[in-house]
Design a protein around this motif. Structure first.
Motif, PDB file in Angstrom:
ATOM      1  N   ASP A   1       0.826  -1.204   0.000  1.00 45.57           N
ATOM      2  CA  ASP A   1       0.000   0.000   0.000  1.00 45.57           C
ATOM      3  C   ASP A   1       0.859   1.252   0.000  1.00 45.57           C
ATOM      4  OD1 ASP A   1       0.902  -0.782   2.521  1.00 45.57           O
ATOM      5  OD2 ASP A   1      -0.749   0.218   3.571  1.00 45.57           O
ATOM      6  N   LEU A   2       1.885   1.267   0.854  1.00 45.43           N
ATOM      7  CA  LEU A   2       2.796   2.414   0.905  1.00 45.43           C
ATOM      8  C   LEU A   2       3.608   2.519  -0.376  1.00 45.43           C
ATOM      9  CD1 LEU A   2       4.142   2.041   4.565  1.00 45.43           C
ATOM     10  CD2 LEU A   2       2.309   3.539   3.757  1.00 45.43           C
ATOM     11  N   PHE A   3       4.061   1.359  -0.873  1.00 46.63           N
ATOM     12  CA  PHE A   3       4.912   1.324  -2.059  1.00 46.63           C
ATOM     13  C   PHE A   3       4.139   1.813  -3.282  1.00 46.63           C
ATOM     14  CE2 PHE A   3       7.717  -1.484  -4.947  1.00 46.63           C
ATOM     15  CZ  PHE A   3       8.661  -0.480  -5.076  1.00 46.63           C
ATOM     16  N   LYS A   4       2.917   1.298  -3.459  1.00 47.55           N
ATOM     17  CA  LYS A   4       2.121   1.699  -4.618  1.00 47.55           C
ATOM     18  C   LYS A   4       1.806   3.192  -4.568  1.00 47.55           C
ATOM     19  CE  LYS A   4      -0.338  -0.420  -7.224  1.00 47.55           C
ATOM     20  NZ  LYS A   4      -1.367  -1.448  -6.933  1.00 47.55           N
ATOM     21  N   THR A   5       1.544   3.703  -3.379  1.00 48.17           N
ATOM     22  CA  THR A   5       1.264   5.134  -3.250  1.00 48.17           C
ATOM     23  C   THR A   5       2.447   5.954  -3.740  1.00 48.17           C
ATOM     24  OG1 THR A   5      -0.242   4.822  -1.389  1.00 48.17           O
ATOM     25  CG2 THR A   5       0.781   6.992  -1.603  1.00 48.17           C
ATOM     26  N   GLN A   6       3.654   5.542  -3.325  1.00 49.80           N
ATOM     27  CA  GLN A   6       4.843   6.282  -3.748  1.00 49.80           C
ATOM     28  C   GLN A   6       5.091   6.131  -5.245  1.00 49.80           C
ATOM     29  OE1 GLN A   6       8.762   5.147  -2.142  1.00 49.80           O
ATOM     30  NE2 GLN A   6       9.248   7.329  -2.026  1.00 49.80           N
ATOM     31  N   LEU A   7       4.942   4.926  -5.777  1.00 51.20           N
ATOM     32  CA  LEU A   7       5.156   4.711  -7.206  1.00 51.20           C
ATOM     33  C   LEU A   7       4.167   5.516  -8.040  1.00 51.20           C
ATOM     34  CD1 LEU A   7       5.862   0.862  -7.281  1.00 51.20           C
ATOM     35  CD2 LEU A   7       7.515   2.710  -7.611  1.00 51.20           C
ATOM     36  N   ARG A   8       2.909   5.543  -7.634  1.00 48.71           N
ATOM     37  CA  ARG A   8       1.902   6.325  -8.347  1.00 48.71           C
ATOM     38  C   ARG A   8       2.279   7.810  -8.341  1.00 48.71           C
ATOM     39  NH1 ARG A   8      -3.515   4.700  -9.138  1.00 48.71           N
ATOM     40  NH2 ARG A   8      -4.131   6.798  -8.478  1.00 48.71           N
ATOM     41  N   ALA A   9       2.743   8.305  -7.182  1.00 47.17           N
ATOM     42  CA  ALA A   9       3.130   9.715  -7.092  1.00 47.17           C
ATOM     43  C   ALA A   9       4.309  10.018  -8.013  1.00 47.17           C
ATOM     44  CB  ALA A   9       3.477  10.062  -5.645  1.00 47.17           C
ATOM     45  N   MET A  10       5.287   9.138  -8.049  1.00 45.95           N
ATOM     46  CA  MET A  10       6.436   9.351  -8.924  1.00 45.95           C
ATOM     47  C   MET A  10       6.024   9.331 -10.393  1.00 45.95           C
ATOM     48  SD  MET A  10       9.473   7.125  -7.069  1.00 45.95           S
ATOM     49  CE  MET A  10      10.253   7.705  -5.561  1.00 45.95           C
ATOM     50  N   LEU A  11       5.182   8.369 -10.767  1.00 42.15           N
ATOM     51  CA  LEU A  11       4.745   8.264 -12.156  1.00 42.15           C
ATOM     52  C   LEU A  11       3.911   9.472 -12.568  1.00 42.15           C
ATOM     53  CD1 LEU A  11       3.830   4.479 -12.218  1.00 42.15           C
ATOM     54  CD2 LEU A  11       5.717   5.569 -13.461  1.00 42.15           C
ATOM     55  N   ARG A  12       3.074   9.963 -11.682  1.00 45.34           N
ATOM     56  CA  ARG A  12       2.275  11.157 -11.989  1.00 45.34           C
ATOM     57  C   ARG A  12       3.173  12.373 -12.184  1.00 45.34           C
ATOM     58  NH1 ARG A  12      -2.294  11.791  -7.549  1.00 45.34           N
ATOM     59  NH2 ARG A  12      -2.631  13.711  -8.745  1.00 45.34           N
ATOM     60  N   ALA A  13       4.216  12.486 -11.362  1.00 37.85           N
ATOM     61  CA  ALA A  13       5.164  13.594 -11.547  1.00 37.85           C
ATOM     62  C   ALA A  13       5.896  13.447 -12.865  1.00 37.85           C
ATOM     63  CB  ALA A  13       6.145  13.628 -10.377  1.00 37.85           C
ATOM     64  N   GLY A  14       6.256  12.199 -13.224  1.00 35.24           N
ATOM     65  CA  GLY A  14       6.961  11.951 -14.472  1.00 35.24           C
ATOM     66  C   GLY A  14       6.102  12.178 -15.704  1.00 35.24           C
ATOM     67  N   ALA A  15       4.787  12.133 -15.539  1.00 35.22           N
ATOM     68  CA  ALA A  15       3.898  12.408 -16.674  1.00 35.22           C
ATOM     69  C   ALA A  15       4.032  13.852 -17.127  1.00 35.22           C
ATOM     70  CB  ALA A  15       2.445  12.107 -16.286  1.00 35.22           C
ATOM     71  N   ALA A  16       4.366  14.726 -16.187  1.00 40.41           N
ATOM     72  CA  ALA A  16       4.526  16.139 -16.521  1.00 40.41           C
ATOM     73  C   ALA A  16       5.957  16.467 -16.941  1.00 40.41           C
ATOM     74  CB  ALA A  16       4.106  17.005 -15.335  1.00 40.41           C
ATOM     75  N   TYR A  17       6.899  15.751 -16.395  1.00 37.77           N
ATOM     76  CA  TYR A  17       8.313  16.018 -16.672  1.00 37.77           C
ATOM     77  C   TYR A  17       9.016  14.695 -16.976  1.00 37.77           C
ATOM     78  CZ  TYR A  17       7.377  20.631 -14.809  1.00 37.77           C
ATOM     79  OH  TYR A  17       6.864  21.881 -14.613  1.00 37.77           O
ATOM     80  N   PRO A  18       9.517  14.527 -18.192  1.00 36.87           N
ATOM     81  CA  PRO A  18      10.088  13.237 -18.606  1.00 36.87           C
ATOM     82  C   PRO A  18      11.512  12.974 -18.127  1.00 36.87           C
ATOM     83  CG  PRO A  18      10.181  14.803 -20.420  1.00 36.87           C
ATOM     84  CD  PRO A  18       9.454  15.497 -19.311  1.00 36.87           C
ATOM     85  N   ASN A  19      12.026  13.801 -17.240  1.00 30.54           N
ATOM     86  CA  ASN A  19      13.407  13.596 -16.768  1.00 30.54           C
ATOM     87  C   ASN A  19      13.472  12.677 -15.553  1.00 30.54           C
ATOM     88  OD1 ASN A  19      12.067  15.689 -15.390  1.00 30.54           O
ATOM     89  ND2 ASN A  19      13.973  16.647 -14.726  1.00 30.54           N
ATOM     90  N   LEU A  20      12.428  11.873 -15.356  1.00 30.20           N
ATOM     91  CA  LEU A  20      12.340  10.983 -14.193  1.00 30.20           C
ATOM     92  C   LEU A  20      13.005   9.642 -14.443  1.00 30.20           C
ATOM     93  CD1 LEU A  20      11.041   9.933 -11.462  1.00 30.20           C
ATOM     94  CD2 LEU A  20       9.059   9.267 -12.862  1.00 30.20           C
ATOM     95  N   SER A  21      13.762   9.172 -13.453  1.00 35.17           N
ATOM     96  CA  SER A  21      14.200   7.778 -13.362  1.00 35.17           C
ATOM     97  C   SER A  21      13.862   7.301 -11.959  1.00 35.17           C
ATOM     98  CB  SER A  21      15.704   7.640 -13.608  1.00 35.17           C
ATOM     99  OG  SER A  21      16.040   8.000 -14.942  1.00 35.17           O
ATOM    100  N   ILE A  22      13.577   6.001 -11.823  1.00 35.97           N
ATOM    101  CA  ILE A  22      13.222   5.431 -10.518  1.00 35.97           C
ATOM    102  C   ILE A  22      14.263   4.386 -10.146  1.00 35.97           C
ATOM    103  CG2 ILE A  22      11.515   4.061  -9.251  1.00 35.97           C
ATOM    104  CD1 ILE A  22       9.336   5.378 -10.886  1.00 35.97           C
ATOM    105  N   LEU A  23      14.678   4.431  -8.887  1.00 38.79           N
ATOM    106  CA  LEU A  23      15.742   3.552  -8.407  1.00 38.79           C
ATOM    107  C   LEU A  23      15.236   2.727  -7.235  1.00 38.79           C
ATOM    108  CD1 LEU A  23      18.838   2.875  -8.604  1.00 38.79           C
ATOM    109  CD2 LEU A  23      19.211   4.722  -6.947  1.00 38.79           C
ATOM    110  N   PHE A  24      15.407   1.391  -7.307  1.00 37.80           N
ATOM    111  CA  PHE A  24      15.004   0.494  -6.230  1.00 37.80           C
ATOM    112  C   PHE A  24      16.210   0.198  -5.324  1.00 37.80           C
ATOM    113  CE2 PHE A  24      11.866  -1.278  -9.510  1.00 37.80           C
ATOM    114  CZ  PHE A  24      10.851  -0.431  -9.076  1.00 37.80           C
ATOM    115  N   PRO A  25      16.087   0.441  -4.009  1.00 39.85           N
ATOM    116  CA  PRO A  25      17.227   0.212  -3.102  1.00 39.85           C
ATOM    117  C   PRO A  25      17.310  -1.227  -2.594  1.00 39.85           C
ATOM    118  CG  PRO A  25      15.429   1.179  -1.879  1.00 39.85           C
ATOM    119  CD  PRO A  25      14.943   1.053  -3.309  1.00 39.85           C
ATOM    120  N   MET A  26      18.516  -1.662  -2.306  1.00 37.43           N
ATOM    121  CA  MET A  26      18.799  -2.913  -1.596  1.00 37.43           C
ATOM    122  C   MET A  26      18.184  -4.138  -2.269  1.00 37.43           C
ATOM    123  SD  MET A  26      18.533  -3.768   2.445  1.00 37.43           S
ATOM    124  CE  MET A  26      19.428  -5.170   3.111  1.00 37.43           C
TER     125      MET A  26
END
Length: 785
Positions: free
Chosen positions: A571-596
Motif C-alpha cells: 500500500d505504501l509502495f504503490k502510493t509512492q510509485l503512483r506519485a512518482m509516475l504522476r510527476a513523471g507524466a509532466a516532466y520526462p526527466n524521471l528515473s526510478i531507483l530500487f534500493p537494496m
C-alpha cells in the motif's frame, strides 16, 4: 597525571553488568558478580578519582582475600607507571613510586597488554624490587592492564605472601574490573579538564577525538539534544526563572499522581490488591519529601527541571542499589521507572520551538535525522555525536548540507557541554571545547581560508568533468531536500543521481499521501528539468527508522529495510510509485531507483507493482510514460547476480556505503569497528570493478552514488574503472571536477592496474594519495583515514 580533584561525576560512568562472567560464584561475601556490582556502585558514588581508586584497592583486597591491591596509572608524557593507590603497601609510596615503561612485572603486564600471573614474583627475571613500597614479603603477583581502545591507561595489581598463582576466576574478576576502571580513568580526565575550564576559561583547551567525520571546520555554541525519556542522558541546563521551572515540575508531579490513581482504579477488576500496590508505591514516592524536594532544591540552585530530576532520581536509585536487602535493591528500578514517567511528562510539555543560536553545533549521544532537520539550515554549523560513524545516514545528510561533523566521540560528556563554545574539525576528526582566544582566532582563519578555496573553484562550475586526454564523466548530485535541489541547479551538475525520498518522510509525523508526494516530486523534476533526476524509492530501516514507524530489531542492517519494507507494505509502495509516475507524466526527466535489491525475485516483484501502478493511472486517464528503472547494487548477492539483474532494468547505481559494510562485515555505525570500514579495501574495489564491467558489457550505464564518489582518492580509481557517472554531495563536487580535469585518463588507468595488485587498504589509499600529491592536488583534496 590526574589531579586529586579529578572525576567529580554526579552520574555513573560504568556500564551496567547484566551477565555472570565467572563459573565459580561462591565466596564468603557472595558471588564474585555481586561483589563486582557492589564495587561498581560504590565507585559511582565517589567524588573524585583518588577516592575511587582507594575504594577499588580496598574492596578488591577484601574480595580476593589477598594481601595487597594497587593501581598504577600510566603517564605517557613522562613514560612512567605511577603508583596512585594501594592497600597493603606503604601509603607513603603513593604518588612517589614510578616505574619506567616496561620496567618490572607491572611494566611487563602493560607492555605485553595481557595479565601477568606468577606464583613467585621475586624469582621472575622481570621483577624489580622497590624498597619504598615494603613489598619484600609478597610472592604471588598478578598485574592486569587497564585498557581503552588499545591504549594502556594503567595496571591493576594484586599481591600475596603465599607462593601461588591467582586462580582463573580471580584473574577473570580482575580483568573485568580493569575494563570498568578504564572508563573511570578516561571520564576522570575529561571531567578534570572541564572543571578546570569552569574555574578559568583561559586555563586551557579540551580536545576530544572521534573516529569519523564529515569534512570541514565550524565554530559555534553547543546545543545538546537527547532522545525522549532517556533519563540518564538529560543534560544540565541553566535557567533564569526557577519559580516557573519549579511550577512546571509540580504540574508534572500532580499529573502523574492523577494518572496513577486512574490506573489503579481501572485495574481494580483486573489486578489483585498486591499487584495494584505498585501504583500506591509510586504515589508514595511522589509524595515523599526526598524525590520531590530534592528535585526542587536543584531547580532553585539553577538547573532546569529535567536535569534536576535526573540528578535526584539517580542519587536515590544508587542508594537503593547499595542496600543489602534484595527487596529494597529492587526498588531502585521503581525509582528509575517513575523518573522516566515524570521526564516524559516534562518533555511533552516542552515547547517544540526550541531556541537555536545562529551558530549552532548540534551535539548528543546519537543524533537522529529528525533532530538534525529540526534545526534551521542557516543556523546549523556543525554536528558532534557520541555514537555513529562517517557512513551513518546522519553523516551522509551532514555532508549533503555541507555541515562539518565528528562522530564516534565515545568519551564525550554531552550533559556538561550545553552552551559552551565548540570547534568542530572534520579534517583532524577532533572537537575542541572552549578554544582559547588564540586558538579561536586560528579556527576563524582556517574557516575563512576554506571558504576562499571553495570560491576559487567556482570557475569550474560550467566546465565539463573531462580529463586532459578527453575522457568525460557525468557528475550528479545526491540530494533529498529542496535546498539541495536549488543549489544543485545552480552548481553546474548534470543531474540528480540520487534523490533520497525518505528525507521528506522524516519531516512529517505520518506517511505523506499520494497528492502530497506528487506535488513534492513534481517540484523536484521541474527545478532540475531537463537534467535527469533519479528518485530512489523509500529506503528506511537500518539506521533510518521513521519516528512514526519504529522498527525494533536486534540486527537492523540485516533485517527489515529498503525494498523489503516496500514489498511487504505494498500500500505504501504503490502510493509512492503512483506519485512518482504522476510527476513523471509532466516532466520526462524521471528515473526510478530500487534500493537494496538482493535477488531477481525481489526485482521482479518491484517491477510488477510498478506496472500495476502504471496500469491503474492509465485507467484513470493519466498519461503516464515508462521511466528508466534502475537498481542499487549494495549487497553481495547483487554483485554475483548482476548479469541477470541488469537485463531487467535500464541502469545500475552502486551504493558503496552499504556494499562496503556488507562485504567487510563491519557495522558502519559502530564506532568500535569504524576503522575497519574503508571502501578502498581490495575486496570492495574488486567487487565494484566487476559490477562496472558486467553492466557495461550489457550495454547499460553504471554510476556510483555512495560516499566513494566524493572521496578524491576513490573517485580517481572509479574514473579509471570506467564508471559512467559519479553522484555525490554538492560540497565536494567541484573538488572532484578539479581532480578529473587535472589527471589524464591513461595515467589513472595505470594507477588502477598498480593498486589492484595491492592487498592492503592502507597501501592502496597511501598510493592514491601519493599520486594526487604528484599532480599537485594532495593538500586540498586529501581525505585521510
Amino acid at each position: 597525571m590526574l589531579a586529586p580533584s579529578a572525576y567529580a561525576a554526579p552520574a555513573p560512568v560504568f556500564p551496567a553488568l547484566s551477565a555472570p562472567f565467572l563459573s565459580s560464584p561462591s565466596t564468603e561475601a557472595g558471588s564474585m558478580l555481586d561483589i563486582l556490582r557492589r564495587i561498581v556502585q560504590d565507585i559511582n558514588a565517589t567524588r573524585d578519582l583518588n577516592e575511587a581508586l582507594n575504594l577499588i584497592v580496598a574492596e578488591v583486597k577484601a574480595a580476593l582475600h589477598t594481601d595487597v591491591c594497587s593501581v598504577y596509572i600510566t603517564d605517557p608524557v613522562r613514560g612512567e607507571h605511577v603508583l596512585m593507590a594501594t592497600d597493603g603497601l606503604r601509603p607513603s609510596a603513593v604518588g612517589k613510586v614510578r616505574l619506567k615503561l616496561g620496567q618490572g612485572l607491572t611494566g611487563l603486564a602493560a607492555g605485553r597488554v595481557e595479565p601477568i600471573n606468577v606464583e613467585n614474583a621475586p624469582a621472575h627475571p622481570a621483577f624489580r624490587y622497590i624498597a619504598a613500597t615494603g613489598e619484600a614479603p609478597f610472592h604471588g603477583f598478578i598485574g592486569v592492564p587497564i585498557l581503552r581502545r588499545r591504549k594502556v591507561l594503567g595496571v591493576l595489581v594484586a599481591q600475596q605472601r603465599e607462593q601461588r598463582k591467582y586462580t582463573a576466576d580471580e584473574e577473570s574478576f580482575l580483568v573485568t574490573l580493569a575494563t570498568q576502571l578504564a572508563a573511570c580513568i578516561n571520564q576522570a580526565e575529561i571531567r578534570q579538564a572541564l572543571d578546570r575550564l569552569d574555574d578559568d576559561v583561559l586555563s586551557g583547551t579540551l580536545f576530544l577525538e572521534g573516529v569519523a567525520s564529515a569534512h570541514g571546520l565550524a565554530l559555534g555554541e553547543a546545543v545538546v539534544v537527547f532522545p525522549a525519556a532517556a533519563l540518564d542522558r538529560v543534560p544540565d541546563k541553566d535557567i533564569e526563572n526557577p519559580d516557573a521551572e519549579a511550577s512546571r515540575f509540580r504540574q508534572a508531579v500532580a499529573a502523574e499522581l492523577a494518572e496513577l490513581q486512574r490506573l489503579s482504579e481501572r485495574m481494580r477488576l483486573l489486578l489483585s490488591a498486591g499487584d495494584r500496590a505498585l501504583f500506591d508505591a509510586y504515589a508514595l514516592l511522589l509524595g515523599s519529601d526526598s524525590l520531590v524536594n530534592g528535585t526542587l532544591e536543584r531547580i532553585y540552585a539553577g538547573n532546569w527541571a529535567p536535569g534536576a530530576l535526573r540528578a535526584t532520581v539517580l542519587e536515590y536509585a544508587n542508594i537503593f542499589t547499595e542496600m543489602d536487602d534484595p527487596y529494597l535493591r529492587e526498588r531502585a528500578a521503581d525509582i528509575l521507572d517513575l523518573g522516566q514517567r515524570l521526564l516524559n511528562r516534562l518533555q511533552e510539555e516542552q515547547s517544540f520551538n526550541r531556541h537555536y543560536p545562529d551558530e549552532t553545533i548540534l551535539m548528543g549521544d546519537e543524533i537522529s535525522v529528525s533532530q538534525l532537520l529540526d534545526v534551521p539550515t542557516e543556523k546549523l554549523k556543525g554536528l558532534v555525536s557520541v555514537r555513529g560513524t562517517g557512513a551513518s545516514h546522519v553523516a551522509l545528510l551532514a555532508r549533503g548540507l555541507g555541515i562539518p561533523a565528528v562522530f564516534g566521540v565515545s568519551n564525550l560528556p554531552p550533559g556538561r557541554l550545553n552552551g559552551r563554545e565548540v570547534a568542530v574539525d572534520g579534517y583532524t576528526v577532533r572537537v575542541c571545547i572552549q578554544p582559547s582566544p588564540a586558538l579561536r582566532q586560528e579556527y576563524l582563519k582556517l574557516i575563512a581560508e576554506e571558504a576562499k578555496l571553495s570560491r576559487g573553484l567556482q570557475h569550474l562550475r560550467d566546465l565539463p568533468a573531462e580529463t586532459p586526454d578527453g575522457h568525460r564523466l557525468e557528475l550528479h548530485a545526491n540530494s533529498g531536500l529542496f535546498a539541495d535541489i536549488a543549489a544543485a541547479r545552480n552548481s553546474g551538475v548534470h543531474g540528480v543521481g540520487l534523490y533520497r525520498s525518505e528525507l521528506h518522510f522524516f519531516l512529517r509525523d505520518r506517511f505523506p499521501g499520494e497528492e502530497e508526494q506528487t506535488t513534492l516530486y513534481t517540484r523536484v523534476l521541474r527545478i532540475m528539468d531537463p537534467h535527469p533526476v533519479v528518485l530512489r524509492t523509500l529506503d528506511i530501516g537500518g539506521d533510518k527508522p521513521l519516528p512514526y514507524f519504529p522498527i525494533i530489531e536486534q540486527n537492523p542492517f540485516l533485517g527489515w529495510r529498503g525494498i523489503r519494507i516496500s514489498l511487504d507494505q505494498p500500500d505504501l509502495f504503490k502510493t509512492q510509485l503512483r506519485a512518482m509516475l504522476r510527476a513523471g507524466a509532466a516532466y520526462p526527466n524521471l528515473s526510478i531507483l530500487f534500493p537494496m535489491i538482493s535477488s531477481v525475485s525481489e526485482l521482479s516483484e518491484a517491477l510488477e507493482l510498478l506496472r500495476s501502478a502504471q496500469a491503474e493511472l492509465q485507467e484513470e486517464g493519466v498519461a503516464v510514460t515508462t521511466p528508466k528503472i534502475g537498481i542499487m547494487v549494495e549487497v553481495p548477492s547483487a554483485v554475483f547476480q548482476i548479469d541477470a539483474l541488469i537485463q531487467r532494468v535500464d541502469f545500475a547505481s552502486i551504493g558503496s556505503n552499504d556494499l562496503t559494510q556488507y562485504l567487510l562485515a563491519v557495522d558502519r555505525n559502530n564506532d568500535r569497528v569504524a576503522k575497519l570500514y574503508d571502501s578502498l579495501h581490495p575486496a570492495v574495489l574488486k567487487a565494484i570493478h566487476h559490477v562496472i564491467e558486467r553492466v557495461q558489457a550489457a550495454g547499460r550505464p553504471v554510476s556510483v552514488c555512495g560516499e566513494m564518489a566524493g572521496d578524491p582518492a576513490a573517485a580517481l580509481l572509479l574514473m579509471a574503472m570506467g564508471v559512467d557517472s559519479l553522484s555525490m554531495n554538492l560540497g565536494g563536487l567541484l573538488k572532484i571536477k578539479w581532480m578529473i580535469r587535472s589527471i589524464p585518463y591513461v595515467e589513472a588507468q595505470a594507477l588502477l592496474t598498480e593498486v589492484m595488485t595491492l592487498n592492503s587498504t592502507a597501501a592502496i589509499r597511501d598510493r592514491a594519495h601519493a599520486f594526487l600529491d604528484q599532480h599537485g592536488l594532495g593538500g586540498p583534496l586529501r581525505i585521510g583515514k
